[in-house]
Design a protein around this motif. Structure first.
Motif, PDB file in Angstrom:
ATOM      1  N   PHE A  33     -11.472  -4.203   2.835  1.00  0.00           N
ATOM      2  CA  PHE A  33     -11.098  -4.626   1.483  1.00  0.00           C
ATOM      3  C   PHE A  33     -11.855  -5.916   1.162  1.00  0.00           C
ATOM      4  CE2 PHE A  33      -7.647  -2.107   3.101  1.00  0.00           C
ATOM      5  CZ  PHE A  33      -7.200  -1.367   2.012  1.00  0.00           C
ATOM      6  N   PRO A  34     -13.008  -5.830   0.490  1.00  0.00           N
ATOM      7  CA  PRO A  34     -13.754  -7.044   0.153  1.00  0.00           C
ATOM      8  C   PRO A  34     -13.066  -7.882  -0.915  1.00  0.00           C
ATOM      9  CG  PRO A  34     -14.796  -5.134  -0.833  1.00  0.00           C
ATOM     10  CD  PRO A  34     -13.717  -4.618   0.064  1.00  0.00           C
ATOM     11  N   ASN A  35     -12.275  -7.237  -1.758  1.00  0.00           N
ATOM     12  CA  ASN A  35     -11.531  -7.939  -2.801  1.00  0.00           C
ATOM     13  C   ASN A  35     -10.316  -7.105  -3.166  1.00  0.00           C
ATOM     14  OD1 ASN A  35     -12.417  -5.953  -4.837  1.00  0.00           O
ATOM     15  ND2 ASN A  35     -14.410  -6.955  -4.615  1.00  0.00           N
ATOM     16  N   SER A  36      -9.594  -7.535  -4.189  1.00  0.00           N
ATOM     17  CA  SER A  36      -8.336  -6.885  -4.536  1.00  0.00           C
ATOM     18  C   SER A  36      -8.501  -5.557  -5.259  1.00  0.00           C
ATOM     19  CB  SER A  36      -7.494  -7.828  -5.409  1.00  0.00           C
ATOM     20  OG  SER A  36      -8.181  -8.115  -6.616  1.00  0.00           O
ATOM     21  N   SER A  37      -9.709  -5.232  -5.702  1.00  0.00           N
ATOM     22  CA  SER A  37      -9.889  -4.026  -6.513  1.00  0.00           C
ATOM     23  C   SER A  37     -10.759  -2.965  -5.857  1.00  0.00           C
ATOM     24  CB  SER A  37     -10.494  -4.391  -7.877  1.00  0.00           C
ATOM     25  OG  SER A  37     -11.749  -5.019  -7.714  1.00  0.00           O
ATOM     26  N   PHE A  38     -11.193  -3.203  -4.632  1.00  0.00           N
ATOM     27  CA  PHE A  38     -12.116  -2.244  -4.023  1.00  0.00           C
ATOM     28  C   PHE A  38     -11.829  -2.116  -2.534  1.00  0.00           C
ATOM     29  CE2 PHE A  38     -16.208  -0.827  -2.279  1.00  0.00           C
ATOM     30  CZ  PHE A  38     -16.455   0.258  -3.102  1.00  0.00           C
ATOM     31  N   GLY A  58     -15.256   5.061  -1.094  1.00  0.00           N
ATOM     32  CA  GLY A  58     -14.614   3.869  -1.609  1.00  0.00           C
ATOM     33  C   GLY A  58     -13.723   4.217  -2.779  1.00  0.00           C
ATOM     34  N   ASN A  59     -12.630   3.469  -2.892  1.00  0.00           N
ATOM     35  CA  ASN A  59     -11.674   3.699  -3.965  1.00  0.00           C
ATOM     36  C   ASN A  59     -11.242   5.165  -4.017  1.00  0.00           C
ATOM     37  OD1 ASN A  59     -12.200   1.021  -4.325  1.00  0.00           O
ATOM     38  ND2 ASN A  59     -12.342   1.142  -6.535  1.00  0.00           N
ATOM     39  N   GLN A  92      -3.509   1.513  -2.900  1.00  0.00           N
ATOM     40  CA  GLN A  92      -2.637   0.972  -3.949  1.00  0.00           C
ATOM     41  C   GLN A  92      -1.556   0.080  -3.368  1.00  0.00           C
ATOM     42  OE1 GLN A  92      -1.327   4.575  -5.812  1.00  0.00           O
ATOM     43  NE2 GLN A  92      -3.329   5.006  -6.724  1.00  0.00           N
ATOM     44  N   THR A  93      -1.011   0.485  -2.223  1.00  0.00           N
ATOM     45  CA  THR A  93       0.023  -0.320  -1.582  1.00  0.00           C
ATOM     46  C   THR A  93      -0.523  -1.674  -1.156  1.00  0.00           C
ATOM     47  OG1 THR A  93       1.147   1.665  -0.784  1.00  0.00           O
ATOM     48  CG2 THR A  93       1.659  -0.410   0.330  1.00  0.00           C
ATOM     49  N   VAL A  94      -1.712  -1.669  -0.553  1.00  0.00           N
ATOM     50  CA  VAL A  94      -2.329  -2.922  -0.124  1.00  0.00           C
ATOM     51  C   VAL A  94      -2.587  -3.823  -1.328  1.00  0.00           C
ATOM     52  CG1 VAL A  94      -4.377  -3.957   0.909  1.00  0.00           C
ATOM     53  CG2 VAL A  94      -3.336  -1.933   1.954  1.00  0.00           C
ATOM     54  N   GLN A  95      -3.076  -3.239  -2.423  1.00  0.00           N
ATOM     55  CA  GLN A  95      -3.367  -4.033  -3.618  1.00  0.00           C
ATOM     56  C   GLN A  95      -2.120  -4.711  -4.168  1.00  0.00           C
ATOM     57  OE1 GLN A  95      -5.175  -0.930  -5.974  1.00  0.00           O
ATOM     58  NE2 GLN A  95      -7.240  -1.682  -5.574  1.00  0.00           N
ATOM     59  N   VAL A  96      -1.020  -3.970  -4.241  1.00  0.00           N
ATOM     60  CA  VAL A  96       0.218  -4.530  -4.777  1.00  0.00           C
ATOM     61  C   VAL A  96       0.742  -5.648  -3.883  1.00  0.00           C
ATOM     62  CG1 VAL A  96       2.639  -4.046  -5.265  1.00  0.00           C
ATOM     63  CG2 VAL A  96       0.870  -2.449  -6.020  1.00  0.00           C
ATOM     64  N   LEU A  97       0.754  -5.400  -2.580  1.00  0.00           N
ATOM     65  CA  LEU A  97       1.308  -6.376  -1.652  1.00  0.00           C
ATOM     66  C   LEU A  97       0.456  -7.637  -1.555  1.00  0.00           C
ATOM     67  CD1 LEU A  97       2.502  -3.971   1.169  1.00  0.00           C
ATOM     68  CD2 LEU A  97       3.916  -5.200  -0.471  1.00  0.00           C
ATOM     69  N   THR A  98      -0.863  -7.460  -1.571  1.00  0.00           N
ATOM     70  CA  THR A  98      -1.724  -8.641  -1.495  1.00  0.00           C
ATOM     71  C   THR A  98      -1.605  -9.486  -2.756  1.00  0.00           C
ATOM     72  OG1 THR A  98      -3.588  -7.295  -2.293  1.00  0.00           O
ATOM     73  CG2 THR A  98      -3.405  -7.636   0.086  1.00  0.00           C
ATOM     74  N   LEU A  99      -1.450  -8.828  -3.889  1.00  0.00           N
ATOM     75  CA  LEU A  99      -1.284  -9.567  -5.139  1.00  0.00           C
ATOM     76  C   LEU A  99       0.027 -10.355  -5.127  1.00  0.00           C
ATOM     77  CD1 LEU A  99      -2.207 -10.217  -8.022  1.00  0.00           C
ATOM     78  CD2 LEU A  99      -1.023  -8.134  -8.774  1.00  0.00           C
ATOM     79  N   GLU A 100       1.076  -9.707  -4.654  1.00  0.00           N
ATOM     80  CA  GLU A 100       2.387 -10.350  -4.633  1.00  0.00           C
ATOM     81  C   GLU A 100       2.430 -11.523  -3.668  1.00  0.00           C
ATOM     82  OE1 GLU A 100       6.966  -9.214  -3.362  1.00  0.00           O
ATOM     83  OE2 GLU A 100       5.568  -7.637  -3.954  1.00  0.00           O
ATOM     84  N   ARG A 101       1.766 -11.367  -2.504  1.00  0.00           N
ATOM     85  CA  ARG A 101       1.832 -12.395  -1.461  1.00  0.00           C
ATOM     86  C   ARG A 101       0.643 -13.351  -1.483  1.00  0.00           C
ATOM     87  NH1 ARG A 101       6.598 -13.179   0.120  1.00  0.00           N
ATOM     88  NH2 ARG A 101       5.730 -14.201   1.955  1.00  0.00           N
ATOM     89  N   LYS A 102      -0.298 -13.150  -2.453  1.00  0.00           N
ATOM     90  CA  LYS A 102      -1.478 -14.014  -2.573  1.00  0.00           C
ATOM     91  C   LYS A 102      -2.270 -14.079  -1.261  1.00  0.00           C
ATOM     92  CE  LYS A 102       0.441 -16.920  -6.237  1.00  0.00           C
ATOM     93  NZ  LYS A 102       1.616 -16.067  -6.483  1.00  0.00           N
ATOM     94  N   VAL A 103      -2.582 -12.901  -0.732  1.00  0.00           N
ATOM     95  CA  VAL A 103      -3.314 -12.797   0.532  1.00  0.00           C
ATOM     96  C   VAL A 103      -4.813 -12.964   0.284  1.00  0.00           C
ATOM     97  CG1 VAL A 103      -3.821 -11.308   2.493  1.00  0.00           C
ATOM     98  CG2 VAL A 103      -1.571 -11.247   1.427  1.00  0.00           C
ATOM     99  N   PRO A 104      -5.508 -13.796   1.037  1.00  0.00           N
ATOM    100  CA  PRO A 104      -6.949 -13.987   0.848  1.00  0.00           C
ATOM    101  C   PRO A 104      -7.751 -12.784   1.344  1.00  0.00           C
ATOM    102  CG  PRO A 104      -6.195 -15.232   2.755  1.00  0.00           C
ATOM    103  CD  PRO A 104      -4.963 -14.679   2.096  1.00  0.00           C
ATOM    104  N   TYR A 105      -8.850 -12.522   0.689  1.00  0.00           N
ATOM    105  CA  TYR A 105      -9.780 -11.483   1.087  1.00  0.00           C
ATOM    106  C   TYR A 105     -11.023 -12.137   1.682  1.00  0.00           C
ATOM    107  CZ  TYR A 105      -7.022  -8.030  -1.477  1.00  0.00           C
ATOM    108  OH  TYR A 105      -6.018  -7.199  -1.902  1.00  0.00           O
ATOM    109  N   PRO A 106     -11.811 -11.348   2.452  1.00  0.00           N
ATOM    110  CA  PRO A 106     -11.695  -9.914   2.734  1.00  0.00           C
ATOM    111  C   PRO A 106     -10.680  -9.615   3.833  1.00  0.00           C
ATOM    112  CG  PRO A 106     -13.610 -10.790   3.827  1.00  0.00           C
ATOM    113  CD  PRO A 106     -13.054 -11.920   3.005  1.00  0.00           C
TER     114      PRO A 106
END
Length: 232
Positions: A33-38, A58-59, A92-106
């Motif tokens: 996961f390089p970022n929150s959308s890919f 991807g995606n 989708q699950t990873v995206q939601v959880l990372t957004l909620e918890r403000k997890v840094p990428y990659p």
């Protein structure tokens, strides 16, 4: 893609040795996961060092192929469809959880499964999870339990959490000890060569291994993001 090839090369070099005394089926995949959308997925499977399956994408686009006709086309098409749907949910699950918890990428999660069939009839199997390039969890087949590979609160909590669910313990044990070993018996001979024979329906595939691994990683993701905010 060059990053994935570099990551795969050491693994491939270690697993391409063939032995007349045993047969090995190895499945490997990586979710990056390089970022929150890919997200990028890459994976493969080898039977006695011979490439049998490959996966990349991807995606929402995923390319999975059999390098040998180990499963009938209609069975294979259904497996690929199921895998694509599951990996979409995983992303989708990873995206939601990372957004909620403000997890840094990659973020990078890697899983390897392997089973061995010796000509004496003995068997062995293993599964391992690597998080961001560091050994994280190992599945102990005999006890059907996850063992932490790090002496950290995160690894201890993740293993404890995963051990609560049959999907991440009993199902994986059955896959490694029964399904995967059955695949080896069906598709190899005593001389160590790939037979490619199809006696009825084969119930083992890279797709099944990845799906079971994704179930475990889904739980692992929940552990990481909800309980620790992504920090080890």
């Amino acid at each position: 893609m060059l990053l994935f090839q570099a990551l795969l090369l050491p693994w491939l070099l270690c697993h391409w040795a063939d032995s007349a005394d045993s047969h090995t089926f190895t499945m490997f995949y990586l979710a990056h996961f390089p970022n929150s959308s890919f997200v990028e997925f890459i994976g493969n499977a080898t039977l006695d060092g011979k490439l049998t399956h490959s996966m990349e994408g991807g995606n929402e686009q995923l390319n999975v192929s059999q390098r040998h006709p180990l499963e009938p086309s209609h069975v294979w098409e259904q497996r690929v469809s199921n895998l694509s749907q599951y990996l979409q949910k995983f992303q989708q699950t990873v995206q939601v959880l990372t957004l909620e918890r403000k997890v840094p990428y990659p973020l990078q999660v890697q899983c390897t499964k392997e089973c061995l069939l010796f000509n004496t009839g003995a068997t062995n199997s293993s599964s391992r999870v690597v998080l961001n390039g560091i050994g994280f969890l190992r599945f102990q087949t005999d006890s059907a339990s996850w063992i932490p590979l790090q002496d950290t609160p995160l690894a201890s909590f993740a293993s404890s959490w995963l051990n609560k669910y049959n999907e991440t313990t009993i199902s994986i044990k059955h896959f490694l000890q029964e399904t995967c070993i059955g695949f080896l018996r069906e598709h190899t001979d005593v001389k160590g060569s790939l037979t490619g024979k199809q006696k009825g329906r084969s119930h083992t595939s890279l797709v099944l291994g990845i799906t079971l691994g994704a179930l475990a990683l889904m739980g692992l993701t929940v552990c990481i993001f909800i309980c620790t905010g992504g920090k080890r």
